[in-house]
Design a protein around this motif. Sequence first.
Motif, short mmCIF file in Angstrom:
data_model
loop_
_atom_site.label_atom_id
_atom_site.label_comp_id
_atom_site.label_asym_id
_atom_site.label_seq_id
_atom_site.Cartn_x
_atom_site.Cartn_y
_atom_site.Cartn_z
N SER A 51 55.48 82.85 69.26
CA SER A 51 55.69 84.14 68.61
C SER A 51 54.34 84.81 68.39
N LEU A 94 57.91 86.92 65.25
CA LEU A 94 59.31 86.73 64.90
C LEU A 94 59.43 85.69 63.80
N PRO A 137 61.95 82.56 65.71
CA PRO A 137 62.12 82.86 67.12
C PRO A 137 63.08 81.93 67.85
N ILE A 170 60.73 81.46 73.36
CA ILE A 170 59.75 81.79 72.33
C ILE A 170 59.88 80.75 71.22
N SER A 191 58.36 78.85 67.63
CA SER A 191 57.64 79.22 66.40
C SER A 191 56.21 78.71 66.51
#
Length: 130
Positions: A28, A95, A98, A127, A129
């Motif tokens: 992210s 995010l 994510p 994606i 984290s």
Amino acid sequence: MILRKSLLLLGIGSAQIDLILPKNTYKSGECINGYFLIKGGTLEQRIRRIECDLIMDTHSTGKEEILKTSTILSSRGINSGESNEIPFNFCLPMLKEPYKREVSYRLKTRLILDKGIIGKDDDWILIDSE
């Protein structure tokens, strides 16, 4: 020649685009550096713009959400059979969560040519984290 031009209006024999990424898993907030590979069609065409959207697909609801968009404006031409590489730089948004089981992400690319002809490409990415 007239038949080829008519087929181009239907998208047959038009230029094609492919987003080439160095990997398919990102963090992210990470920046992606790749390139667009554009291959010319049967006739010379003008590239108007390239659009790329980061889309989050939620499988449980079937909902698509555009998280971020990048647009490259152009007026360059591409000859029949020619290949061009255009650099792609895209920083993913931060995010909160994510990675979720029912969510996936993709980069949806559109190549807009003269006369409204569109080439498309989808690239799925993961994606994680931080």
